[in-house]
Write an enzyme that holds these catalytic residues in place. Structure first.
Site, PDB file in Angstrom:
ATOM      1  CB  CYS A  68     -29.957  -6.737  49.024  1.00  0.00           C
ATOM      2  SG  CYS A  68     -30.549  -7.017  47.354  1.00  0.00           S
TER       3      CYS A  68
HETATM    4  C1  RB5 Z   1     -28.926  -0.727  48.811  1.00  0.00           C
HETATM    5  O1  RB5 Z   1     -29.391   0.565  48.848  1.00  0.00           O
HETATM    6  C2  RB5 Z   1     -29.586  -1.487  47.697  1.00  0.00           C
HETATM    7  O2  RB5 Z   1     -29.044  -1.106  46.468  1.00  0.00           O
HETATM    8  C3  RB5 Z   1     -29.413  -2.983  47.903  1.00  0.00           C
HETATM    9  O3  RB5 Z   1     -29.959  -3.347  49.124  1.00  0.00           O
HETATM   10  C4  RB5 Z   1     -30.083  -3.862  46.872  1.00  0.00           C
HETATM   11  O4  RB5 Z   1     -31.416  -3.497  46.676  1.00  0.00           O
HETATM   12  C5  RB5 Z   1     -29.383  -4.031  45.609  1.00  0.00           C
HETATM   13  O5  RB5 Z   1     -29.856  -4.707  44.704  1.00  0.00           O
END
Ligand code: RB5
Length: 155
Positions: A68
């Protein structure tokens, strides 16, 4: 020797690392179970963590790489699934020892934190690492299993 199946999933924040990491996984001799996402259009990382964790629990994949933006949300979500030991590792020591000692079965990465070449190196190190099987680590993993069991019954 059969090629190991490694699941891959990311949200929109992780998508910028996807192409490089698929190349790294294939170069390391893995078959990839690609669970998306396919663009930078916003999605919810728990959905991708759940799909990846389920693939491992159901033995459709041996291990998984989950990306993420920071790697934090992905690791928090993945660790809610029983049997999933997800670790956010942005250094080589943690990527290796997280498998050797803790039998980590999901590597989490943050695409807004590490660049593609460091991320590919971390995947390679993590893939090559093997759980030591040492008695003290087996004992600690059993205690983690007990935490999961107790959590399900609110003990
Ligand atoms: C998405 O914007 C972001 O919150 C996600 O990719 C991640 O970093 C969450 O921990």
């Amino acid at each position: 020797m059969p090629r190991p199946v490694i699941a891959f999933a990311c949200d929109h924040g992780g998508f910028p690392l996807k192409a490089r990491l698929l190349v790294a996984l294939e170069a390391a001799g893995c078959d990839v179970l690609d669970l998306g996402t396919e663009s930078t259009a916003p999605v919810d990382y728990p959905d991708y963590a759940a799909a990846l964790g389920r693939a491992i629990i159901e033995k459709r994949a041996a291990r998984g790489v989950l990306v993420c933006g920071s790697g934090v949300g992905a690791s928090v979500a993945a660790n809610k699934l029983p049997g999933i030991r997800a670790a956010l590792c942005h250094d080589s020591f943690s990527a290796r020892q997280g498998v050797e000692d803790d039998d980590c079965n999901v590597l989490c990465l943050g695409a807004r934190v590490v660049g593609p070449e460091l991320a590919a190196d971390l995947v390679d190190i993590w893939l090559k690492a093997r759980f030591s099987g040492a008695a003290r680590h087996v004992r600690r993993l059993e205690k983690i299993r007990q935490l999961e069991t107790n959590a399900l019954t609110f003990k």
